[in-house]
Enzyme design. Structure first.
Site, PDB file in Angstrom:
ATOM      1  N   LEU A 340       0.818  -1.215   0.000  1.00  0.00           N
ATOM      2  CA  LEU A 340       0.000   0.000   0.000  1.00  0.00           C
ATOM      3  C   LEU A 340       0.848   1.260   0.000  1.00  0.00           C
ATOM      4  O   LEU A 340       0.404   2.321  -0.439  1.00  0.00           O
ATOM      5  CB  LEU A 340      -0.919   0.011   1.231  1.00  0.00           C
ATOM      6  CG  LEU A 340      -1.945  -1.130   1.313  1.00  0.00           C
ATOM      7  CD1 LEU A 340      -2.676  -1.075   2.649  1.00  0.00           C
ATOM      8  CD2 LEU A 340      -2.926  -1.043   0.155  1.00  0.00           C
ATOM      9  N   GLY A 341       2.067   1.154   0.508  1.00  0.00           N
ATOM     10  CA  GLY A 341       2.924   2.327   0.562  1.00  0.00           C
ATOM     11  C   GLY A 341       4.003   2.152   1.607  1.00  0.00           C
ATOM     12  O   GLY A 341       4.165   1.089   2.211  1.00  0.00           O
ATOM     13  N   GLY A 343       5.856   4.398   4.908  1.00  0.00           N
ATOM     14  CA  GLY A 343       5.818   5.566   5.771  1.00  0.00           C
ATOM     15  C   GLY A 343       7.064   5.674   6.611  1.00  0.00           C
ATOM     16  O   GLY A 343       8.072   4.985   6.377  1.00  0.00           O
ATOM     17  N   GLY A 346       7.967   2.226   8.234  1.00  0.00           N
ATOM     18  CA  GLY A 346       8.150   1.018   7.443  1.00  0.00           C
ATOM     19  C   GLY A 346       7.122   0.854   6.336  1.00  0.00           C
ATOM     20  O   GLY A 346       6.311   1.735   6.063  1.00  0.00           O
ATOM     21  N   VAL A 348       3.874  -0.832   4.305  1.00  0.00           N
ATOM     22  CA  VAL A 348       2.522  -1.246   4.676  1.00  0.00           C
ATOM     23  C   VAL A 348       1.951  -2.105   3.554  1.00  0.00           C
ATOM     24  O   VAL A 348       2.016  -1.741   2.373  1.00  0.00           O
ATOM     25  CB  VAL A 348       1.604  -0.026   4.921  1.00  0.00           C
ATOM     26  CG1 VAL A 348       0.224  -0.500   5.379  1.00  0.00           C
ATOM     27  CG2 VAL A 348       2.218   0.909   5.954  1.00  0.00           C
ATOM     28  N   LYS A 362       1.792  -3.475   8.830  1.00  0.00           N
ATOM     29  CA  LYS A 362       2.963  -2.596   8.784  1.00  0.00           C
ATOM     30  C   LYS A 362       4.200  -3.389   9.185  1.00  0.00           C
ATOM     31  O   LYS A 362       4.236  -4.032  10.238  1.00  0.00           O
ATOM     32  CB  LYS A 362       2.759  -1.409   9.728  1.00  0.00           C
ATOM     33  CG  LYS A 362       3.836  -0.330   9.595  1.00  0.00           C
ATOM     34  CD  LYS A 362       3.621   0.766  10.610  1.00  0.00           C
ATOM     35  CE  LYS A 362       2.250   1.409  10.463  1.00  0.00           C
ATOM     36  NZ  LYS A 362       2.144   2.173   9.204  1.00  0.00           N
ATOM     37  N   ASP A 458       3.405  13.100  14.570  1.00  0.00           N
ATOM     38  CA  ASP A 458       3.468  13.052  13.105  1.00  0.00           C
ATOM     39  C   ASP A 458       2.069  13.168  12.505  1.00  0.00           C
ATOM     40  O   ASP A 458       1.705  12.399  11.612  1.00  0.00           O
ATOM     41  CB  ASP A 458       4.154  11.761  12.660  1.00  0.00           C
ATOM     42  CG  ASP A 458       4.626  11.822  11.205  1.00  0.00           C
ATOM     43  OD1 ASP A 458       4.800  12.945  10.688  1.00  0.00           O
ATOM     44  OD2 ASP A 458       4.811  10.751  10.596  1.00  0.00           O
TER      45      ASP A 458
END
Length: 652
Positions: A340-341, A343, A346, A348, A362, A458
């Site tokens: 999914l991406g 961050g 780490g 995901v 994650k 964050d």
């Protein structure tokens, strides 16, 4: 500070509350109905010590927040906490399960007026048949000990006294068992008298702040107390944590009853129970011996630390532990197609378990010097955070240096995709307002309502996920707590991994960490939601590149901050004053010094209660003096927007 007598302060507070009750939209009755107009009991704590003015302003804010939750969210249970001048007021409001939303709010209104009889007090509670309110100057939510019980009976008896007593007692006994086993700690049922035309109506309810065991203790006490009312035609018994009532007069509709049978104990005979008990007891003894042996040969449980930063984790329920093979299969061996991406913490992946549950997994590297016990305790804290606007941690897996965190999955992805990504321009004004409000509530919960204060550090659109109804859920909260101890403080590596445009100047420059760091980031996010622009840079009419924050301040100083609103929105969707208020709240959140920023609970109140006034944000005189810091290999600028004014929640 000018001294004000108690009667004047109470006058201010009640005047403010009545204004809120009158002006807040929603279905409010002009008179209470027969049930909630009957006061059950009221009690006022006598201890003092808080500053009187701030206590009453806190009380006003807390009660206002409670009412907003009951009326806007149509919920029968609400909690709130306000914080001014270093003092807090915790509040709780609860309505019975059979009460409509309109009646719930009406009952709350009259209960608030009843609080006036307490005079100046650090705590009080008011009980009506349909609702109750309690406030204290300490966190009482975890209290489960039965205290302050009251009982009221009607001595009018039935002609079938023996049958009535037996039937009513059986119904109350069933409710006593069923209530703690329901999801909302509430049950209502009826029972007809054999050989007659009389029906007994009864309910039992525990407040949701109690644990299940606490509810069992409380409702057992009420059941025992009500026995002294029988064979009277009605009785009601309350404690500060639960309520039980029976009557031959209907006080809820027949379609509001529930089948108690699935919630009750089984019907085994005492002989069978004795046989099974003997077998199970012997087996359990063997397991206990084995468990004791394994415990002694494994770790020393006393190494679990309890301190001010983490709080006690002994009573918290731990997250589900998955096997690595489970996660590997769920992600198709962590296929790039499932990614999914990536961050700060780490990569995901999207995962699907055999039972059909879809999750987000994650994958992060853990090299904590504090070891496995630290990780387990921190995960236990994070997984017990339950809030509508916070992503839920489902479970975890530890394999070698890797820690896999399993979270609930959001189909709509993150907010940044809707603001300026593939799904951009899809958010209406009302949806943007709900996202702002929900995000504020989630952060306020982390700061003030959970038993451990969690500072996110964050907050940004990519960490705000949207569910199927486009309601926000904050992700990655508590993740910073999982880092090794030597990396939890400000460092070039950590700061470089955060998006500097959202980082508060005092944290970036001096490493000063407080809840107001999240308040600053929230203010930046609000400006992005309102404008539909990224915070890094924008262009004013003179085509000068500047940060979105500077651009917003320039528009505000010139009185044209309404121009900040996303131009793709239809002006008929929003009111000018509402839009200006959101922008001003965002600017207040970015003020310096830190003390000038409101707490997130105050932000929630300002957004939800239009009747409350707010101090206008003030831009620092040193706005042009930018502080430049080196972050990794990137040179980042922070404007020291500051002000000497503070938020004021008026009790007038």
């Amino acid at each position: 500070m000018k001294q004000v007598d108690n009667s004047t302060l109470w006058s201010w507070c009640l005047t403010g509350l009545l204004v809120i009750l009158i002006t807040t939209p929603g279905p409010v009755r002009s008179q209470p109905n027969d049930r909630n107009s009957t006061l059950f009991t009221a009690d006022c704590s006598q201890y003092k010590g808080m500053n009187e003015e701030y206590l009453l302003r806190n009380l006003n804010t807390t009660l206002s927040s409670l009412r907003h939750q009951l009326s806007t969210n149509s919920v029968p249970y609400a909690t709130a906490r306000s914080l001014l001048n270093g003092d807090s007021v915790w509040g709780l409001a609860s309505c019975r399960g059979y009460v409509s939303s309109a009646d719930c709010v009406a009952c709350f209104n009259y209960a608030v007026v009843q609080l006036r009889s307490c005079g100046f007090s650090n705590g009080a509670y008011v009980f009506y048949d349909d609702c109750d309110i309690r406030y204290e100057n300490y966190n009482f939510y975890a209290e489960s000990r039965a205290r302050g019980g009251s009982l009221q009976c009607n001595n009018e008896t039935s002609t079938q006294q023996a049958e009535f007593r037996k039937t009513a007692n059986e119904l109350l006994s069933d409710l006593r068992i069923a209530v703690p086993r329901t999801s909302n700690f509430y049950a209502a049922s009826t029972r007809g008298i054999a050989g007659g035309n009389v029906t007994v109506y009864a309910i039992g309810q525990c407040n949701l702040n109690l644990s299940q065991s606490g509810c069992v203790q409380c409702i057992d006490s009420r059941y025992t107390t009500l026995d002294s009312c029988l064979p009277g035609s009605s009785g009601r018994s309350m404690d500060r944590g639960c309520f039980m009532k029976y009557s031959t007069t209907p006080f809820f509709r027949q379609d509001q009853t529930m089948n108690l049978t699935p919630l009750l104990r089984d019907g085994d005979s005492s002989k069978k129970r004795a046989i099974i008990g003997g077998v199970v007891g012997g087996t359990c003894f063997l397991f206990l011996v084995l468990a004791f042996f394994l415990w002694r040969t494994s770790k020393n449980s006393s190494s679990s630390q309890i301190d001010k930063s983490t709080g006690s984790t002994v009573l918290l329920q731990g997250p589900t532990r998955y096997s690595y093979d489970d996660l590997r299969k769920a992600t198709n061996n962590f296929s790039p197609h499932n990614k999914l991406g990536r961050g700060v913490f780490g990569e995901v992946y999207k995962g699907a378990f055999k039972n059909g549950d879809t999750v987000a997994i994650k994958k992060t590297v853990m090299t904590s010097s504090r070891g496995k016990i630290h990780i387990d305790d921190e995960l236990k804290i994070i997984c017990n955070v339950h809030h509508r606007h916070l992503i839920r941690l489902v479970g975890y897996c530890s394999k070698g240096p890797f820690l896999f965190l399993v979270h609930e999955y959001m189909d709509n992805g993150s907010l940044d995709m809707f603001l300026y990504g593939d799904k951009s321009r899809n958010l209406s004004w009302r949806q943007r307002c709900e996202i702002i409000f929900g995000t504020a509530r989630g952060i306020a919960y982390l700061h003030e309502q959970y038993h451990v204060t969690i500072i996110h550090r964050d907050i940004k659109p990519s960490n705000i996920l949207l569910d199927n109804e486009l309601q926000p859920k904050i992700a990655d909260f508590g993740m910073i707590r999982l880092l090794p101890e030597d990396k939890t403080h400000l460092s070039t590596k950590l700061l470089g991994s955060l998006d500097s445009a959202y980082v508060a100047p005092e944290y970036a420059i001096h490493g000063q960490l407080s809840e107001k760091v999240d308040t600053y980031s929230f203010g930046i996010v609000v400006l992005e939601i309102i404008s539909g622009k990224r915070c890094h840079n924008t262009k004013d009419e003179e085509s000068v590149n500047q940060s979105l924050l500077d651009h917003a301040w320039n528009l505000y100083d010139s009185g044209t901050h309404l121009k900040l609103v996303d131009g793709t929105l239809d002006p008929s969707e929003y009111g000018a004053e509402e839009a200006k208020k959101f922008i001003e709240i965002a600017l207040m959140c970015t003020q310096s010094p830190v003390s000038a920023r409101p707490a997130m609970s105050e932000v929630v109140t300002l957004i939800s209660d239009k009747s409350l006034d707010q101090m206008p944000p003030v831009r620092s005189a040193f706005d042009e003096d930018e502080v430049k810091i080196q972050v990794g290999e990137t040179l980042t600028s922070f404007s020291s927007n500051s002000t000497a004014s503070t938020i004021q929640i008026s009790a007038h």
